[in-house]
Motif scaffolding. Structure first.
Motif, mmCIF file in Angstrom:
data_model
loop_
_atom_site.group_PDB
_atom_site.id
_atom_site.type_symbol
_atom_site.label_atom_id
_atom_site.label_comp_id
_atom_site.label_asym_id
_atom_site.label_seq_id
_atom_site.Cartn_x
_atom_site.Cartn_y
_atom_site.Cartn_z
ATOM 1 N N LYS A 60 6.464 -5.800 -3.162
ATOM 2 C CA LYS A 60 5.859 -5.336 -1.924
ATOM 3 C C LYS A 60 4.376 -4.985 -2.066
ATOM 4 N N ASN A 61 3.844 -5.159 -3.260
ATOM 5 C CA ASN A 61 2.457 -4.773 -3.522
ATOM 6 C C ASN A 61 2.248 -3.297 -3.187
ATOM 7 N N ALA A 62 3.228 -2.495 -3.586
ATOM 8 C CA ALA A 62 3.147 -1.051 -3.412
ATOM 9 C C ALA A 62 2.641 -0.418 -4.702
ATOM 10 N N LYS A 63 2.547 0.886 -4.722
ATOM 11 C CA LYS A 63 1.948 1.593 -5.862
ATOM 12 C C LYS A 63 2.931 2.615 -6.417
ATOM 13 N N LEU A 64 3.069 2.624 -7.752
ATOM 14 C CA LEU A 64 3.841 3.665 -8.422
ATOM 15 C C LEU A 64 2.930 4.850 -8.730
ATOM 16 N N VAL A 65 3.393 6.040 -8.389
ATOM 17 C CA VAL A 65 2.646 7.263 -8.663
ATOM 18 C C VAL A 65 3.542 8.175 -9.500
ATOM 19 N N GLY A 76 0.784 -1.221 0.000
ATOM 20 C CA GLY A 76 0.000 0.000 0.000
ATOM 21 C C GLY A 76 0.821 1.278 0.000
ATOM 22 N N ASP A 77 2.121 1.178 0.251
ATOM 23 C CA ASP A 77 2.983 2.367 0.197
ATOM 24 C C ASP A 77 3.104 2.865 -1.240
ATOM 25 N N GLU A 78 3.513 4.121 -1.381
ATOM 26 C CA GLU A 78 3.615 4.736 -2.705
ATOM 27 C C GLU A 78 5.032 5.171 -3.012
ATOM 28 N N ILE A 79 5.437 4.928 -4.253
ATOM 29 C CA ILE A 79 6.737 5.330 -4.774
ATOM 30 C C ILE A 79 6.474 6.333 -5.891
ATOM 31 N N VAL A 80 6.966 7.538 -5.750
ATOM 32 C CA VAL A 80 6.695 8.612 -6.706
ATOM 33 C C VAL A 80 7.861 8.732 -7.688
#
Length: 407
Positions: A135-140, A111-115
């Motif tokens: 990590k099932n994180a999100k790219l923004v 759920g964390d975001e990488i910008v």
């Protein structure tokens, strides 16, 4: 700046390609090296070739001194606070991957975001894509303006309390956009995020002060700054690097090894497993000496003069499209000519002895943003001249005439 004296230091430029004097306009891919760099590396191999950190004999001591002096030289060059903050890597790509693997795997959760931005080189997108998958994180993505720049208000707008890493290039290898890293770092830190900067296209061409920028990580390559291939630098704040685990094991990075577990030595060596790039570090040290002798500000000023000269002349060619900002651009120009594929264009220019780059420049998301599959790119450095640009422009015009002339 004495351009004639500088060019004498680059014997590779004194050759002909297809019967024409070589005009090298591909520095953004790889710069040429002066004799001071190649001589320093030859001296190492011919006079004190030995491994570092392990022996007490004369050659080993001299090699260790040369290697560690190179680290100190880099520390001063980018104004890092401590020499332990300078990690030698194979290049910018390896440096960013180290951050994504070591720092990212521990500090990014579901759920964390990488910008990031769409202007990034693949080396500053793919490692974060893979981290997000693991990590099932999100790219923004920070949105780009039409001219390929980014607005600080848009940087602020994409930040949330889930933002953990901001990864951005200092200078775009396609657009020539110079990003306001200091302000972006301030925004990232306000949101308790960490910032990683791709400095491959900035460190060779302008003064960089990592303390003033207040970046957490900064990566760059030797082969783009007059140095050899196969070596790069990761700068990281010591307090962050201290908490990170190595991603390669064995050799000099250990402290103690037992049969079933081991411990690691201190910074910076804990991230430099195996025999390091000794000759390359010595070559990089000589490249820094060369840049310092000419002056980073002098280099930047001269490049700005060259790129404006080229931009104005290229803009007069009918059917040309130049990408990126019209003002405040780095010393490169990416473009297309109507009716001429970039690879055909580069081939035609090469027949005149002019070396430019053609393709997607390891920036396919940016190509999609621009609405093209590939472009041509001319990039300039301290050894180029206005006379070379004039010949390049004439060659462009001849190429356009050949491909668009109706027989």
């Amino acid at each position: 700046m004495d351009i004639n004296a500088i060019r004498k230091d680059f014997p590779i430029l004194n050759q002909k390609v297809h019967g024409n004097p070589l005009i090298y306009l591909d520095t953004s891919a790889t710069s040429q090296s002066p004799v001071q760099v190649t001589d320093a590396m030859s001296e190492y191999y011919n006079e004190y070739n030995s491994n570092v950190h392990r022996g007490v004999h004369t050659l080993g001591t001299k090699a260790t001194d040369g290697y560690e002096q190179a680290r100190m030289k880099v520390r001063s060059f980018i104004n890092a606070k401590r020499y332990e903050e300078i990690i030698f890597t194979r290049g910018t790509t390896a440096a960013i991957n180290l951050v994504a693997r070591s720092f990212g795997d521990v500090n990014i959760s579901e759920g964390d975001e990488i910008v990031v931005t769409e202007m990034e080189h693949h080396a500053n997108i793919v490692p974060w894509q893979e981290l997000a998958k693991r990590k099932n994180a999100k790219l923004v993505f920070i949105p780009l303006e039409e001219d390929g720049t980014i607005k600080l208000e848009n940087v602020e707008a994409v930040m949330t309390d889930k933002t953990k890493i901001v990864a951005v290039t200092h200078v775009s290898n396609v657009l020539g956009t110079i990003n306001d890293i200091k302000s972006i770092a301030e925004i990232a830190h306000k949101h308790d995020a960490y910032i990683t900067v791709d400095g491959a296209q900035s460190v060779p061409h302008m003064s960089v002060d990592v303390q003033d920028l207040d970046v957490d990580f900064y990566a760059f390559s030797g082969h783009k700054m007059l140095g050899p291939t196969g070596i790069g630098v990761l700068y990281g704040k010591a307090e962050i690097l201290d908490k990170m685990e190595p991603i390669e094991y064995g050799g000099d990075m250990i402290d103690f090894v037992d049969l079933r577990e081991s411990t690691w030595t201190d910074l910076p060596v804990k991230f430099e497993a195996g025999t390091p790039m000794i000759a390359e570090a010595i070559g990089l040290s000589a490249a820094i000496d060369y840049i310092n002798e000419v002056g980073a500000d002098e280099i930047l000023s001269y490049e700005q003069e060259l790129v404006k000269y080229a931009y104005d002349k290229m803009s007069e060619i009918e059917g040309i499209e130049i990408y990126g900002p019209t003002e405040e651009r780095a010393g490169l120009i990416t473009f297309n000519l109507d009716g001429v594929h970039p690879h055909d264009l580069a081939t035609a220019l090469d027949s005149d002895g002019v070396a430019v780059r053609a393709g997607h420049h390891c920036a396919q998301p940016l190509m999609k943003f621009l609405g093209v599959s590939s472009t041509a790119r001319a990039s300039f450095y301290l050894y180029n001249t206005k006379d070379e640009i004039d010949f390049f422009i004439d060659s462009l015009k001849r190429t356009k005439e050949f491909f668009t002339h109706e027989f």
